[in-house]
Design an enzyme around this catalytic site. Structure first.
Site, PDB file in Angstrom:
ATOM      1  N   ALA A  78       0.883  -1.172   0.000  1.00  0.00           N
ATOM      2  CA  ALA A  78       0.000   0.000   0.000  1.00  0.00           C
ATOM      3  C   ALA A  78       0.918   1.218   0.000  1.00  0.00           C
ATOM      4  CB  ALA A  78      -0.890  -0.011   1.235  1.00  0.00           C
ATOM      5  N   SER A  79       0.845   2.013  -1.048  1.00  0.00           N
ATOM      6  CA  SER A  79       1.768   3.140  -1.216  1.00  0.00           C
ATOM      7  C   SER A  79       1.573   4.182  -0.129  1.00  0.00           C
ATOM      8  CB  SER A  79       1.562   3.789  -2.585  1.00  0.00           C
ATOM      9  OG  SER A  79       1.759   2.851  -3.614  1.00  0.00           O
ATOM     10  N   ALA A  80       2.610   4.988   0.095  1.00  0.00           N
ATOM     11  CA  ALA A  80       2.512   6.088   1.045  1.00  0.00           C
ATOM     12  C   ALA A  80       1.347   6.992   0.645  1.00  0.00           C
ATOM     13  CB  ALA A  80       3.811   6.877   1.080  1.00  0.00           C
TER      14      ALA A  80
END
Length: 411
Positions: A98-100
């Site tokens: 899950a990307s920043a």
């Protein structure tokens, strides 16, 4: 949808402040509404992996720590080893994350969606990005593709639980999904080394294709292409994002397993250009080198078991035909030993790429662009499409000391 308690609400408020700080300005009201109403934690698995060592963090065993990672402005690894079991921590490698959140909303803002737009997302992952888009655009307008069948099924369940309508397709994202198009916007949440033609072909003229970029040399950059209506697209990079490479474009190469052989007899030379200048902390230099050498990769080998060598930078072509090694003895800062093997003298090419970048004024990623021709050819350029980046580079300039203003020259 699971209820959001006081602890989660506090975490959401804290993350919103961190994201706005990362963006440098408050996010648009429509995206803030999506942020608040599509909770990130609802899209994370019960187990995530954190830190450089990918330490397992379970929601059941450590709920407070799990929630802290869910609402930190950092990437969270949500799958390791493509879903295959890895008994030992040292055997784990990240295969989905899950990307920043600040990167997520920066990309969504750059995508510039409008009411009524049809959007194709490549790389569903957890489903959170698709959920944010579906909240913003409404039902029937978001299609998302995930190559991993387990991840795709999990994303379907999460979207259903929060009551959002996004069509999840399990398949090869490189092919797009023509049945749902044409699209006004295409966004990838995995990096690419070449833009698949289907993404351009399934986008309306004037539409936008937004993709994280990677060269084998350096994973960095965000490319925003505008489709021209003639089968091509063109646009600039920006200095944001570093995503996992799309699975269909992965290369699995290792120096000692695939490249260097005992029978190889390399050519020895010396250089005054520090390997840290082209593979250290100067991201602009690395980005420029990677654009010029699209089939050259590198890796560091610290403390190799070689007498008189404290650190070694390896270079190799993706076809494993040529390689080079640049050695630092641990003492001197102005002289390095170079070993090269194969039909291409890779360190000389890297020197040429670096000197060209310096001669151009040390431009950052935002001054570079890329054009994809109708036949799929990729042309990289600086400032304007008629100023092509040299690939391969011209012969290197005479070596000399490099002023610190354009990059680090020390280990």
């Amino acid at each position: 949808m699971e209820p959001i308690g006081a602890e989660e609400r506090d975490a959401v408020r804290g993350l919103l402040g961190a994201v706005n700080e990362g963006l440098g300005a408050p996010m648009a009201p429509a995206w803030e509404a999506a942020f608040r109403e599509v909770p990130r934690h609802a899209f994370l698995p019960e187990t995530v992996w954190v830190g450089e060592d990918l330490v397992e963090c379970s929601r059941d065993a450590a709920p407070g720590e799990w929630l802290r990672h869910a609402y930190a402005d950092t990437a969270v690894v949500t799958q390791v080893n493509d879903g295959e079991a890895a008994a030992e921590p040292g055997e784990r490698w990240a295969s989905c994350s899950a990307s920043a959140p600040s990167i997520v909303f920066r990309m969504l803002d750059t995508l510039d969606v409008r009411p009524g737009h049809r959007v194709l997302e490549i790389g569903t992952g957890t489903g959170w990005n698709a959920g944010l888009l579906a909240h913003r655009l409404g039902p029937g307008l978001v299609t998302t593709i995930e190559v991993d069948p387990v991840l795709a099924a999990q994303a379907v369940g999460r979207l259903e639980r929060v009551g959002l309508d996004a069509e999840v397709i399990q398949g090869d994202g490189a092919r797009g999904h023509a049945a749902g198009g044409p699209y006004e916007r295409v966004i990838a949440t995995c990096s690419v080394r070449a833009v698949p033609p289907a993404w351009i072909g399934q986008t309306r003229p004037g539409g936008v294709v937004l993709v994280p970029w990677e060269s084998p040399w350096f994973c960095y950059g965000l490319l925003r292409l505008t489709v021209d209506g003639y089968g091509g697209a063109s646009g600039f990079f920006s200095p944001h994002s570093a995503f996992m490479l799309m699975r269909g474009q992965r290369t699995d190469l290792r120096i000692y397993r695939d490249v260097v052989r005992d029978s190889h007899v390399p050519v020895e030379s010396t250089t005054r250009l520090s390997p840290w200048a082209v593979a250290g902390d100067d991201w602009a230099a690395q980005f420029a080198v990677g654009l010029q050498l699209p089939d050259v990769w590198r890796t560091w080998h610290d403390d190799p078991d070689v007498e008189g060598v404290a650190s070694r930078l390896w270079l190799a072509t993706t076809d494993a035909a040529s390689w080079a090694a640049v050695d630092w003895d641990g003492r001197s800062s102005g002289r390095f030993t170079v070993w090269e093997y194969g039909p291409r003298r890779l360190w000389g090419m890297v020197e040429a790429a670096y000197h060209w970048w310096r001669g151009a004024g040390c431009p950052g990623p935002e001054r570079f662009g890329l054009t994809v021709a109708p036949d799929g050819t990729h042309v990289r350029w600086l400032d304007t499409p008629d100023n092509a980046v040299p690939v391969p580079p011209r012969p290197s300039a005479p070596d000399h000391e490099v002023p610190a203003r354009c990059g680090t020259n020390t280990p």
